[in-house]
Motif scaffolding. Structure first.
Motif, mmCIF file in Angstrom:
data_model
loop_
_atom_site.group_PDB
_atom_site.id
_atom_site.type_symbol
_atom_site.label_atom_id
_atom_site.label_comp_id
_atom_site.label_asym_id
_atom_site.label_seq_id
_atom_site.Cartn_x
_atom_site.Cartn_y
_atom_site.Cartn_z
ATOM 1 N N MET A 55 0.781 -1.241 -0.034
ATOM 2 C CA MET A 55 -0.107 -0.039 0.015
ATOM 3 C C MET A 55 0.836 1.195 -0.190
ATOM 4 O O MET A 55 2.052 1.250 0.554
ATOM 5 N N ALA A 56 0.265 2.395 -0.576
ATOM 6 C CA ALA A 56 0.976 3.627 -0.616
ATOM 7 C C ALA A 56 2.730 3.460 -0.960
ATOM 8 O O ALA A 56 3.511 3.943 -0.553
ATOM 9 N N ASN A 57 2.650 2.622 -2.204
ATOM 10 C CA ASN A 57 4.001 2.288 -2.890
ATOM 11 C C ASN A 57 4.707 1.644 -1.994
ATOM 12 O O ASN A 57 5.287 0.534 -2.603
ATOM 13 N N THR A 58 5.403 1.996 -0.712
ATOM 14 C CA THR A 58 6.402 1.413 0.000
ATOM 15 C C THR A 58 5.940 0.960 1.360
ATOM 16 O O THR A 58 6.677 0.421 2.267
ATOM 17 N N GLY A 59 4.475 1.031 1.442
ATOM 18 C CA GLY A 59 4.138 0.388 2.521
ATOM 19 C C GLY A 59 3.597 -1.192 2.640
ATOM 20 O O GLY A 59 3.388 -1.409 1.449
ATOM 21 N N LEU A 60 3.476 -1.746 3.859
ATOM 22 C CA LEU A 60 3.088 -3.325 3.742
ATOM 23 C C LEU A 60 1.937 -3.165 4.782
ATOM 24 O O LEU A 60 2.174 -2.692 5.879
ATOM 25 N N VAL A 61 0.815 -4.023 4.614
ATOM 26 C CA VAL A 61 0.187 -4.477 5.558
ATOM 27 C C VAL A 61 -0.288 -5.965 5.637
ATOM 28 O O VAL A 61 -0.334 -6.752 4.424
ATOM 29 N N ALA A 62 0.016 -6.712 6.809
ATOM 30 C CA ALA A 62 -0.050 -7.901 6.862
ATOM 31 C C ALA A 62 -1.232 -8.244 7.952
ATOM 32 O O ALA A 62 -1.590 -7.659 8.690
ATOM 33 N N LEU A 63 -1.747 -9.645 7.503
ATOM 34 C CA LEU A 63 -3.001 -9.997 8.589
ATOM 35 C C LEU A 63 -2.467 -11.448 9.190
ATOM 36 O O LEU A 63 -1.851 -12.164 8.605
ATOM 37 N N GLY A 72 -14.810 -12.072 14.850
ATOM 38 C CA GLY A 72 -14.874 -10.779 13.898
ATOM 39 C C GLY A 72 -14.034 -9.919 14.628
ATOM 40 O O GLY A 72 -13.914 -8.625 13.939
ATOM 41 N N GLN A 73 -13.402 -10.130 15.765
ATOM 42 C CA GLN A 73 -12.594 -8.949 16.294
ATOM 43 C C GLN A 73 -11.100 -8.642 15.558
ATOM 44 O O GLN A 73 -10.369 -9.529 15.140
ATOM 45 N N VAL A 74 -10.965 -7.300 15.286
ATOM 46 C CA VAL A 74 -9.748 -7.138 14.514
ATOM 47 C C VAL A 74 -9.231 -6.006 15.487
ATOM 48 O O VAL A 74 -9.694 -4.902 15.821
ATOM 49 N N ILE A 75 -7.721 -5.763 15.368
ATOM 50 C CA ILE A 75 -6.936 -4.836 16.064
ATOM 51 C C ILE A 75 -5.734 -4.528 15.199
ATOM 52 O O ILE A 75 -5.302 -5.521 14.591
ATOM 53 N N ALA A 76 -5.465 -3.229 14.913
ATOM 54 C CA ALA A 76 -4.452 -2.636 14.305
ATOM 55 C C ALA A 76 -3.176 -2.377 14.832
ATOM 56 O O ALA A 76 -3.429 -1.756 16.037
ATOM 57 N N LEU A 77 -2.060 -2.557 14.389
ATOM 58 C CA LEU A 77 -0.735 -2.078 14.956
ATOM 59 C C LEU A 77 0.080 -1.495 14.181
ATOM 60 O O LEU A 77 0.318 -2.096 13.049
ATOM 61 N N ARG A 78 0.645 -0.407 14.251
ATOM 62 C CA ARG A 78 1.250 0.457 13.343
ATOM 63 C C ARG A 78 2.827 0.782 13.797
ATOM 64 O O ARG A 78 3.251 1.076 14.800
ATOM 65 N N ALA A 79 3.704 0.761 12.558
ATOM 66 C CA ALA A 79 4.917 0.864 12.697
ATOM 67 C C ALA A 79 5.578 1.956 11.431
ATOM 68 O O ALA A 79 4.916 1.421 10.443
ATOM 69 N N THR A 131 -8.223 -11.095 14.609
ATOM 70 C CA THR A 131 -7.248 -10.617 13.335
ATOM 71 C C THR A 131 -6.399 -9.609 13.969
ATOM 72 O O THR A 131 -7.064 -8.575 14.682
ATOM 73 N N VAL A 132 -5.127 -9.481 13.882
ATOM 74 C CA VAL A 132 -4.234 -8.619 14.084
ATOM 75 C C VAL A 132 -3.874 -7.950 12.686
ATOM 76 O O VAL A 132 -3.181 -8.845 12.032
ATOM 77 N N LYS A 133 -4.066 -6.861 12.604
ATOM 78 C CA LYS A 133 -3.495 -6.069 11.060
ATOM 79 C C LYS A 133 -2.420 -5.362 11.442
ATOM 80 O O LYS A 133 -2.082 -4.649 12.387
ATOM 81 N N LEU A 134 -0.980 -5.640 10.948
ATOM 82 C CA LEU A 134 0.104 -5.301 10.964
ATOM 83 C C LEU A 134 0.489 -4.507 9.936
ATOM 84 O O LEU A 134 0.489 -4.664 8.822
ATOM 85 N N ILE A 135 0.608 -2.853 10.304
ATOM 86 C CA ILE A 135 0.832 -1.864 9.481
ATOM 87 C C ILE A 135 2.201 -1.384 9.230
ATOM 88 O O ILE A 135 2.574 -0.757 10.398
ATOM 89 N N PHE A 136 2.974 -1.765 8.430
ATOM 90 C CA PHE A 136 4.208 -0.968 8.082
ATOM 91 C C PHE A 136 3.992 0.237 7.221
ATOM 92 O O PHE A 136 4.180 -0.115 5.946
ATOM 93 N N GLN A 137 4.357 1.380 7.726
ATOM 94 C CA GLN A 137 3.953 2.592 7.201
ATOM 95 C C GLN A 137 4.953 3.380 6.383
ATOM 96 O O GLN A 137 6.145 3.691 7.369
ATOM 97 N N PRO A 138 5.139 4.010 5.254
ATOM 98 C CA PRO A 138 6.090 4.809 4.982
ATOM 99 C C PRO A 138 5.674 6.125 5.257
ATOM 100 O O PRO A 138 4.867 6.379 5.774
ATOM 101 N N GLY A 139 6.673 7.251 4.979
ATOM 102 C CA GLY A 139 6.412 8.377 5.015
ATOM 103 C C GLY A 139 5.834 9.223 6.243
ATOM 104 O O GLY A 139 5.132 10.046 5.966
ATOM 105 N N LEU A 165 -3.106 0.625 17.658
ATOM 106 C CA LEU A 165 -2.252 1.024 18.725
ATOM 107 C C LEU A 165 -1.043 1.586 17.779
ATOM 108 O O LEU A 165 -0.671 0.974 16.739
ATOM 109 N N GLY A 166 -0.332 2.500 18.204
ATOM 110 C CA GLY A 166 0.816 2.703 17.919
ATOM 111 C C GLY A 166 2.074 3.144 19.037
ATOM 112 O O GLY A 166 1.385 3.734 20.047
#
Length: 396
Positions: A55-63, A72-79, A131-139, A165-166
């Motif tokens: 996502m966003a060219n250099t970003g990655l999102v993993a489940l 159906g519970q989902v939590i996101a974690l961002r770096a 589900t845990v959503k792992l967000i590796f974010q650019p920029g 959470l971050g």
């Protein structure tokens, strides 16, 4: 106990985490240029058997899904993954190998910690459903910010997390300490660019000119009234001018003056009201003195709001994992962070990870050429975030 199991796994991963962090630190990349960083993160996820999307060219999102039954519970974690245009002055084996680029804000620690979380969760996926959503974010360091871009591309959909959470390193906090603040925590940040136009000429003949230096000087002083006489005194606001260019000479009045600054506050309504006041004031001063101006206000990150109930829950869980004596309440900070974009559309909690160690000389602030982090924070950062994710999903 789950807590002890997480700690055990985090300890066992520490050497691996140090190697990962040092690789990232030695190979920093600027905002939206994180191609090698993203490839490195992808290789780590591949090795763990965790699928991801770009996502966003250099970003990655993993489940990563638990195996303890349907949920159906989902939590996101961002770096965040990007670095800063700073030449590193540290004399360490993992010093930046990219001239003029440095992980001076600890994003190497954030990315390493989230990779550690992924490995901990994999080993404990039998303990949770959901589900845990792992967000590796650019920029993160450059507006409009990778967060807003990923949100626009659907990072908070399919599946939609109930919370995000971050964490962010804080050198003022000793390693082993965690900092939190509920509600409004960090400021919005907008960039102000003004060009003041006049008519240049000889410094000995000012009567033949329209002096943009004088016009700009009046603007800079008058702008302070926007905060001191228009902002609610109980609402923090900052209007700072950090750059003025009047490219004349000791005896030359220039045709143009450039003014650059920043406006920050903790209220979104007042934020945009202030923008209009800046524009009107600049224009009226310039025109009243015979000149003109162009005002460009580039909207940056919004106010970062830590959801009150979620932050209270996260604090209680953090005290359980770290000990109440190791969790501190932070003051409002007028710096900005693009995690704020998530906090505007989802229940969010952004907390601080202590990385300082005065005994080892690790005391330099963020965005400095000598910033470093006590690497014991890697074990804590991964373990704590894994604990928060698992407990949020009902693991025990």
């Amino acid at each position: 106990m789950l807590k002890e199991k997480i700690r055990e796994i985090a300890r066992s991963l520490q050497d691996k985490a140090v190697a990962t962090r040092r690789h990232l630190h030695a190979h920093p990349e600027l905002s939206f240029e994180e191609t090698q960083t993203a490839a490195f993160v992808a290789s780590k996820l591949d090795a763990l058997g965790i699928s991801y999307t770009r996502m966003a060219n250099t970003g990655l999102v993993a489940l990563l899904e638990g195996t303890k039954g349907p949920s159906g519970q989902v939590i996101a974690l961002r770096a965040d993954m990007d670095a800063l245009p700073i030449t590193e002055l540290n004399d360490v084996p993992y010093k930046s190998q990219n001239p003029g680029v440095m992980h001076a804000c600890g994003h190497d620690v954030h990315t390493t910690s989230l990779l550690g979380v992924a490995e901990i969760l994999l080993q404990l996926r039998h303990t949770f459903a959901g589900t845990v959503k792992l967000i590796f974010q650019p920029g993160e360091e450059t507006i409009p910010g990778g967060a807003s871009m990923m949100i626009a591309e659907g990072v908070l959909r399919n599946p939609a997390p109930a919370r995000i959470l971050g964490q962010h390193v804080m050198p003022e906090l000793p390693v082993g300490k965690i900092g939190m603040r509920p509600g409004r925590y960090m400021a919005s940040a907008d960039e102000i660019y003004i060009e003041v136009y006049g008519k240049g000429g000889h410094g000995a003949m000012p009567h033949t000119t329209i002096d943009p230096v004088i016009i700009a000087s009046h603007m800079i002083l008058a702008f302070q009234q926007i905060v001191s006489r228009n902002a609610d005194p109980t609402m923090p606001s900052v209007l700072s001018i950090g750059k003025v260019i009047a490219d004349g000479a000791h005896n030359v009045i220039p045709d143009k003056v450039i003014i650059d600054g920043t406006f920050r506050t903790l209220d979104e309504t007042w934020r945009f009201d202030a923008h209009e006041r800046i524009r009107r004031m600049a224009k009226s001063i310039a025109e009243s003195m015979g000149g003109s101006c162009k005002v460009d206000i580039r909207v940056g990150y919004p106010v970062l709001i830590n959801h009150e109930e979620l932050t209270a829950e996260v604090r209680a869980l953090t005290e359980e994992y770290m000990g109440a004596e190791n969790v501190v309440t932070l003051p409002v900070w007028m710096a900005a962070e693009d995690f704020a974009s998530y906090s505007q559309v989802s229940d969010a909690c952004f907390y601080r990870l202590g990385v300082g160690n005065a005994e080892r000389g690790i005391t330099s602030g963020l965005h400095t050429a000598t910033f470093d982090a006590d690497e014991q924070s890697l074990e804590i950062g991964a373990g704590l975030m894994a604990w928060l994710a698992l407990r949020s999903l009902g693991a025990s």
